[in-house]
Design a protein around this motif. Structure first.
Motif, short mmCIF file in Angstrom:
data_model
loop_
_atom_site.label_atom_id
_atom_site.label_comp_id
_atom_site.label_asym_id
_atom_site.label_seq_id
_atom_site.Cartn_x
_atom_site.Cartn_y
_atom_site.Cartn_z
N GLN A 85 0.84 -1.19 0.00
CA GLN A 85 0.00 0.00 0.00
C GLN A 85 0.88 1.25 0.00
OE1 GLN A 85 -2.94 0.21 3.11
NE2 GLN A 85 -3.98 1.92 2.13
N VAL A 86 0.56 2.18 -0.88
CA VAL A 86 1.30 3.43 -0.99
C VAL A 86 0.69 4.45 -0.03
CG1 VAL A 86 1.94 5.32 -2.55
CG2 VAL A 86 1.83 2.97 -3.42
N PRO A 87 1.50 5.04 0.83
CA PRO A 87 0.97 6.06 1.74
C PRO A 87 0.46 7.29 0.97
CG PRO A 87 3.13 5.31 2.46
CD PRO A 87 2.92 4.78 1.08
N THR A 88 -0.76 7.71 1.30
CA THR A 88 -1.32 8.95 0.76
C THR A 88 -2.14 9.61 1.85
OG1 THR A 88 -3.37 7.94 -0.04
CG2 THR A 88 -1.52 8.01 -1.59
N LEU A 89 -2.54 10.84 1.61
CA LEU A 89 -3.36 11.54 2.60
C LEU A 89 -4.69 10.86 2.82
CD1 LEU A 89 -2.68 15.25 1.60
CD2 LEU A 89 -1.76 13.99 3.55
N GLY A 90 -5.13 10.03 1.86
CA GLY A 90 -6.43 9.39 1.96
C GLY A 90 -6.43 8.02 2.61
N ASN A 91 -5.29 7.57 3.17
CA ASN A 91 -5.30 6.26 3.82
C ASN A 91 -4.60 6.31 5.18
OD1 ASN A 91 -2.46 5.79 3.38
ND2 ASN A 91 -2.90 4.98 1.34
N GLN A 92 -4.61 5.17 5.88
CA GLN A 92 -4.09 5.13 7.25
C GLN A 92 -2.58 5.33 7.32
OE1 GLN A 92 -5.10 2.45 5.58
NE2 GLN A 92 -3.70 0.77 5.98
N LEU A 93 -1.89 5.27 6.20
CA LEU A 93 -0.43 5.46 6.19
C LEU A 93 -0.06 6.91 5.92
CD1 LEU A 93 0.46 2.30 4.09
CD2 LEU A 93 0.67 2.58 6.57
N ARG A 94 -1.02 7.81 6.03
CA ARG A 94 -0.83 9.21 5.63
C ARG A 94 0.39 9.89 6.25
NH1 ARG A 94 -4.99 8.92 8.76
NH2 ARG A 94 -6.64 9.12 7.24
#
Length: 115
Positions: A85-94
């Motif tokens: 999973q790529v971290p982005t502002l829209g996911n839990q890795l934000r």
């Protein structure tokens, strides 16, 4: 950040071993717009892309899906694929450093391309 992610992935796999996989939206011009965008902004990938929603159809142990959506990553893994999973502002890795996170995860899965 997208170009930096692509450069990192190219370091691991080489440009010839990468295929872009994107969902263009349900807008009637969505697919055409996505293709034109790829041609203009990523000309090296003008003939190496797939458009669609069911990314798990391409799941296998010889490919790694990088995707910002947890659902796509989960489904890919359920169907025998490898995924990060790529971290982005829209996911839990934000809050993760995108390049550092991906580099760490990729380094655990595959050696960097030596060419």
């Amino acid at each position: 950040t997208g170009r930096k992610v692509l450069a990192l992935v190219e370091d691991y796999f080489g440009r010839d071993n990468i295929c872009l996989f994107s969902f263009p939206s349900y807008n009637p011009e969505g697919a055409t717009g996505k293709i034109l965008w790829i041609r203009k902004n990523l000309p090296d990938y003008a003939n190496r892309f797939l458009l669609g929603t069911l990314k798990y159809f391409c799941a296998n142990s010889n490919a790694i899906l990088l995707d910002d959506k947890e659902k796509n990553v989960r489904e890919c893994k359920q169907y025998g694929g490898l995924a990060i999973q790529v971290p982005t502002l829209g996911n839990q890795l934000r809050d993760a450093d995108v390049l550092g996170y991906l580099d760490e995860r990729l380094s655990l899965m595959v050696p960097r391309n030596s060419t």
